[in-house]
Design a protein around this motif. Structure first.
Motif, PDB file in Angstrom:
ATOM      1  N   LEU A 230      -8.110   6.362  -0.584  1.00  0.00           N
ATOM      2  CA  LEU A 230      -9.211   5.506  -0.923  1.00  0.00           C
ATOM      3  C   LEU A 230      -9.834   5.081   0.362  1.00  0.00           C
ATOM      4  CD1 LEU A 230      -8.268   3.000  -3.953  1.00  0.00           C
ATOM      5  CD2 LEU A 230      -9.408   5.300  -3.901  1.00  0.00           C
ATOM      6  N   ILE A 231      -8.971   4.587   1.509  1.00  0.00           N
ATOM      7  CA  ILE A 231      -9.391   4.279   2.776  1.00  0.00           C
ATOM      8  C   ILE A 231     -10.010   5.372   3.473  1.00  0.00           C
ATOM      9  CG2 ILE A 231      -8.765   3.265   4.880  1.00  0.00           C
ATOM     10  CD1 ILE A 231      -6.586   1.808   3.273  1.00  0.00           C
ATOM     11  N   ARG A 232      -9.238   6.609   3.345  1.00  0.00           N
ATOM     12  CA  ARG A 232      -9.913   7.717   3.928  1.00  0.00           C
ATOM     13  C   ARG A 232     -11.151   8.222   3.598  1.00  0.00           C
ATOM     14  NH1 ARG A 232      -4.385   9.227   4.043  1.00  0.00           N
ATOM     15  NH2 ARG A 232      -4.765  10.175   2.356  1.00  0.00           N
ATOM     16  N   ARG A 233     -11.358   8.008   2.308  1.00  0.00           N
ATOM     17  CA  ARG A 233     -12.603   8.484   1.753  1.00  0.00           C
ATOM     18  C   ARG A 233     -13.625   7.547   2.194  1.00  0.00           C
ATOM     19  NH1 ARG A 233     -14.181  10.583  -4.565  1.00  0.00           N
ATOM     20  NH2 ARG A 233     -16.523  10.594  -4.288  1.00  0.00           N
ATOM     21  N   SER A 234     -13.464   6.224   2.316  1.00  0.00           N
ATOM     22  CA  SER A 234     -14.460   5.265   2.635  1.00  0.00           C
ATOM     23  C   SER A 234     -14.801   5.614   4.058  1.00  0.00           C
ATOM     24  CB  SER A 234     -13.944   3.783   2.482  1.00  0.00           C
ATOM     25  OG  SER A 234     -14.906   2.881   3.017  1.00  0.00           O
TER      26      SER A 234
ATOM     27  N   LEU B 190       0.748  -1.281   0.126  1.00  0.00           N
ATOM     28  CA  LEU B 190       0.035  -0.031   0.101  1.00  0.00           C
ATOM     29  C   LEU B 190       0.735   1.327  -0.145  1.00  0.00           C
ATOM     30  CD1 LEU B 190      -2.889  -0.912   2.606  1.00  0.00           C
ATOM     31  CD2 LEU B 190      -2.699  -1.436   0.207  1.00  0.00           C
ATOM     32  N   HIS B 191       0.316   2.457  -0.751  1.00  0.00           N
ATOM     33  CA  HIS B 191       0.984   3.703  -0.481  1.00  0.00           C
ATOM     34  C   HIS B 191      -0.008   4.663  -0.270  1.00  0.00           C
ATOM     35  CE1 HIS B 191      -0.942   3.827  -4.636  1.00  0.00           C
ATOM     36  NE2 HIS B 191       0.045   2.752  -4.960  1.00  0.00           N
ATOM     37  N   GLU B 192       0.202   5.923  -0.420  1.00  0.00           N
ATOM     38  CA  GLU B 192      -0.636   6.950  -0.179  1.00  0.00           C
ATOM     39  C   GLU B 192      -1.806   6.938  -1.206  1.00  0.00           C
ATOM     40  OE1 GLU B 192      -2.543  10.222   1.271  1.00  0.00           O
ATOM     41  OE2 GLU B 192      -0.999   9.174   2.209  1.00  0.00           O
ATOM     42  N   GLY B 193      -2.002   6.590  -2.391  1.00  0.00           N
ATOM     43  CA  GLY B 193      -3.029   6.394  -3.064  1.00  0.00           C
ATOM     44  C   GLY B 193      -3.963   5.376  -2.452  1.00  0.00           C
ATOM     45  N   HIS B 194      -3.551   4.328  -2.097  1.00  0.00           N
ATOM     46  CA  HIS B 194      -4.422   3.347  -1.263  1.00  0.00           C
ATOM     47  C   HIS B 194      -4.997   4.039  -0.015  1.00  0.00           C
ATOM     48  CE1 HIS B 194      -1.762   0.589  -3.278  1.00  0.00           C
ATOM     49  NE2 HIS B 194      -2.939   0.045  -3.845  1.00  0.00           N
ATOM     50  N   ALA B 195      -3.955   4.823   0.762  1.00  0.00           N
ATOM     51  CA  ALA B 195      -4.814   5.356   1.875  1.00  0.00           C
ATOM     52  C   ALA B 195      -5.739   6.422   1.552  1.00  0.00           C
ATOM     53  CB  ALA B 195      -3.368   6.241   2.344  1.00  0.00           C
TER      54      ALA B 195
ATOM     55  N   GLN C 150       2.985  -6.347   7.022  1.00  0.00           N
ATOM     56  CA  GLN C 150       3.032  -5.646   8.420  1.00  0.00           C
ATOM     57  C   GLN C 150       3.045  -4.248   7.965  1.00  0.00           C
ATOM     58  OE1 GLN C 150       2.608  -6.697  11.541  1.00  0.00           O
ATOM     59  NE2 GLN C 150       2.674  -8.674  10.151  1.00  0.00           N
ATOM     60  N   ARG C 151       3.698  -3.819   7.069  1.00  0.00           N
ATOM     61  CA  ARG C 151       3.665  -2.219   6.499  1.00  0.00           C
ATOM     62  C   ARG C 151       2.357  -1.947   6.062  1.00  0.00           C
ATOM     63  NH1 ARG C 151       4.231  -0.511   1.400  1.00  0.00           N
ATOM     64  NH2 ARG C 151       5.110   1.740   1.181  1.00  0.00           N
ATOM     65  N   ASP C 152       1.562  -2.908   5.394  1.00  0.00           N
ATOM     66  CA  ASP C 152       0.419  -2.614   4.662  1.00  0.00           C
ATOM     67  C   ASP C 152      -0.802  -2.467   5.947  1.00  0.00           C
ATOM     68  OD1 ASP C 152       1.307  -2.925   2.294  1.00  0.00           O
ATOM     69  OD2 ASP C 152       0.532  -4.813   1.907  1.00  0.00           O
ATOM     70  N   LEU C 153      -0.513  -3.207   6.835  1.00  0.00           N
ATOM     71  CA  LEU C 153      -1.543  -3.519   7.906  1.00  0.00           C
ATOM     72  C   LEU C 153      -1.555  -2.007   8.757  1.00  0.00           C
ATOM     73  CD1 LEU C 153      -1.569  -7.180   9.150  1.00  0.00           C
ATOM     74  CD2 LEU C 153      -3.518  -5.603   7.767  1.00  0.00           C
ATOM     75  N   ALA C 154      -0.043  -1.613   8.960  1.00  0.00           N
ATOM     76  CA  ALA C 154       0.050  -0.261   9.851  1.00  0.00           C
ATOM     77  C   ALA C 154      -0.501   0.704   8.992  1.00  0.00           C
ATOM     78  CB  ALA C 154       1.667   0.090   9.859  1.00  0.00           C
ATOM     79  N   LEU C 155      -0.425   0.965   7.605  1.00  0.00           N
ATOM     80  CA  LEU C 155      -0.883   2.090   6.837  1.00  0.00           C
ATOM     81  C   LEU C 155      -2.618   1.853   6.844  1.00  0.00           C
ATOM     82  CD1 LEU C 155       0.424   3.356   3.558  1.00  0.00           C
ATOM     83  CD2 LEU C 155      -2.098   2.798   3.666  1.00  0.00           C
ATOM     84  N   ALA C 156      -3.178   0.840   6.887  1.00  0.00           N
ATOM     85  CA  ALA C 156      -4.485   0.650   6.658  1.00  0.00           C
ATOM     86  C   ALA C 156      -5.137   0.912   8.191  1.00  0.00           C
ATOM     87  CB  ALA C 156      -4.766  -0.827   6.671  1.00  0.00           C
ATOM     88  N   GLU C 157      -4.408   0.676   8.923  1.00  0.00           N
ATOM     89  CA  GLU C 157      -4.819   0.944  10.610  1.00  0.00           C
ATOM     90  C   GLU C 157      -4.719   2.523  10.576  1.00  0.00           C
ATOM     91  OE1 GLU C 157      -4.716  -0.274  15.187  1.00  0.00           O
ATOM     92  OE2 GLU C 157      -3.438  -0.990  13.826  1.00  0.00           O
ATOM     93  N   ALA C 158      -3.601   3.314  10.302  1.00  0.00           N
ATOM     94  CA  ALA C 158      -3.688   4.469  10.485  1.00  0.00           C
ATOM     95  C   ALA C 158      -4.510   5.303   9.496  1.00  0.00           C
ATOM     96  CB  ALA C 158      -2.013   4.794  10.093  1.00  0.00           C
ATOM     97  N   SER C 159      -4.895   4.651   8.437  1.00  0.00           N
ATOM     98  CA  SER C 159      -5.996   5.415   7.470  1.00  0.00           C
ATOM     99  C   SER C 159      -7.474   5.332   7.841  1.00  0.00           C
ATOM    100  CB  SER C 159      -5.780   4.943   6.172  1.00  0.00           C
ATOM    101  OG  SER C 159      -4.302   5.061   5.818  1.00  0.00           O
TER     102      SER C 159
ATOM    103  N   ASP D  51      -9.566  10.150  -7.627  1.00  0.00           N
ATOM    104  CA  ASP D  51      -8.462  10.785  -8.160  1.00  0.00           C
ATOM    105  C   ASP D  51      -7.222  10.005  -8.392  1.00  0.00           C
ATOM    106  OD1 ASP D  51     -10.372  12.689  -9.086  1.00  0.00           O
ATOM    107  OD2 ASP D  51      -9.690  14.317  -7.768  1.00  0.00           O
ATOM    108  N   ILE D  52      -6.115  10.286  -9.027  1.00  0.00           N
ATOM    109  CA  ILE D  52      -5.008   9.763  -9.190  1.00  0.00           C
ATOM    110  C   ILE D  52      -4.381  10.497  -7.916  1.00  0.00           C
ATOM    111  CG2 ILE D  52      -2.780   9.313 -10.404  1.00  0.00           C
ATOM    112  CD1 ILE D  52      -4.563   9.260 -12.873  1.00  0.00           C
ATOM    113  N   VAL D  53      -3.520   9.898  -7.181  1.00  0.00           N
ATOM    114  CA  VAL D  53      -2.590  10.531  -6.327  1.00  0.00           C
ATOM    115  C   VAL D  53      -1.062  10.262  -6.842  1.00  0.00           C
ATOM    116  CG1 VAL D  53      -1.398  10.641  -3.933  1.00  0.00           C
ATOM    117  CG2 VAL D  53      -4.090   9.633  -4.582  1.00  0.00           C
ATOM    118  N   ARG D  54      -0.403  11.495  -6.687  1.00  0.00           N
ATOM    119  CA  ARG D  54       0.844  11.511  -7.575  1.00  0.00           C
ATOM    120  C   ARG D  54       1.944  11.913  -6.496  1.00  0.00           C
ATOM    121  NH1 ARG D  54       0.502  11.495 -12.963  1.00  0.00           N
ATOM    122  NH2 ARG D  54      -1.650  11.593 -13.851  1.00  0.00           N
ATOM    123  N   GLU D  55       3.351  11.544  -6.877  1.00  0.00           N
ATOM    124  CA  GLU D  55       4.435  12.098  -6.154  1.00  0.00           C
ATOM    125  C   GLU D  55       4.310  13.428  -6.335  1.00  0.00           C
ATOM    126  OE1 GLU D  55       6.318  10.592  -3.982  1.00  0.00           O
ATOM    127  OE2 GLU D  55       6.236   8.401  -4.456  1.00  0.00           O
TER     128      GLU D  55
END
Length: 297
Positions: free
Chosen positions: A43-47, A36-41, A79-88, A177-181
């Motif tokens: 989506l989670i935050r919008r949900s 996961l990256h900020e783009g996925h995050a 582990q990184r994915d789950l941490a980002l998902a929980e934080a989001s 929307d697309i999330v970009r660097e």
């Protein structure tokens, strides 16, 4: 704390308990292949903002990979994915194995015609059939009211919207929307494969797309003329190996006449590109509209 489910039964029980506790709650769903990256995050935050319950799935689906593609080397970091998902703010994470999702070889297929005839559907035969099967299975398991997908894969969004419409699935597909660097590169789990030089040259994708609007607003510019200019700009990057550059009506993804004048073309258009840098295939796109532009004579 995020709840982790690794089997379909665990997921069903978790959802049943949540829905018993709060009858009528709305469920948002974010299907991913992980890393996961900020783009996925986003989506989670919008949900989380729009729904009572947010479910995330992490599953690298073998059915959507061709025989010479990168299933085995697709990046994974649970582990990184789950941490980002929980934080989001995700409430439930579903992390099945391939054996859990496909205890036997699926004999059922889901094919969406027309919208898969071009772009990745043409260059990756069978890809969207695999997407259709796994997304249908996940929708049946989660039973969400809303499902969130990033527009970086605009064709996937179009395919899933058409599938849910055709099959009367009671799910609203929410394109995001697309999330970009900061430098414009579209976020992708595959960006990790890029060498420093490849990543630098990959910026040509977003740069080419950013120029497309002004190019298309030029008097007399045709569909093929825009495609040619974008393609030529991408080819200025020595490492770029173009798979496709296409301009299609969106969301039906129907082709346009090459000599069609852009200023006389109504509706939304999808300018989509797929380009390899080394072994890494990147996609990007931009939604354009020219029909409202007027020319002073």
């Amino acid at each position: 704390m995020i709840m982790i489910c690794r089997t379909k039964q665990q997921l069903r029980e978790a959802l049943e308990n949540k829905r018993k506790q709060k009858p009528g709650l709305t469920t948002g769903f974010v299907p991913t292949m992980g890393y996961l990256h900020e783009g996925h995050a986003s989506l989670i935050r919008r949900s989380v903002a729009e729904c009572d319950l947010t479910v995330l799935s992490i599953f690298v689906n073998p059915l959507q990979f061709g025989p010479n593609e990168d299933f085995d080397r697709y990046p994974r970091d649970e582990q990184r994915d789950l941490a980002l998902a929980e934080a989001s703010g995700a409430d439930i994470a579903f992390l099945p194995t391939v054996e859990e999702m496909y205890p036997t070889k699926p004999l059922t297929s889901i094919t969406v015609d027309v919208v898969t005839d071009r772009l990745c559907g043409a260059s990756r035969p069978g890809h969207f059939d695999g997407v259709g099967v796994v997304v249908s299975k996940l929708f049946n398991l989660v039973q969400p009211q809303r499902a969130y997908f990033g527009m970086k894969d605009a064709q996937q969004v179009a395919v899933i919207r058409r599938m849910t419409d055709d099959l009367d699935m009671p799910i609203k597909i929410v394109p995001c929307d697309i999330v970009r660097e900061p430098d414009g590169l579209a976020l992708s789990s595959r960006n990790v494969y890029l060498s420093a030089e490849e990543r630098s040259q990959a910026l040509v994708l977003s740069q080419s797309l950013a120029k497309a609007k002004s190019i298309g607003e030029t008097a007399g510019k045709t569909v093929q003329g825009l495609i040619d200019e974008v393609s030529n700009h991408i080819r200025e990057s020595q490492l770029a190996d173009i798979d496709y550059v296409e301009l299609l009506a969106y969301p039906n993804l129907t082709p346009l006449a090459p000599n069609q004048l852009l200023l006389e073309t109504p509706g939304e258009l999808l300018l989509a590109v797929a380009v390899k840098f080394g072994r890494t295939r990147l996609i990007d796109n931009r939604i354009l509209s020219f029909s409202e532009v007027t020319i002073d004579v």
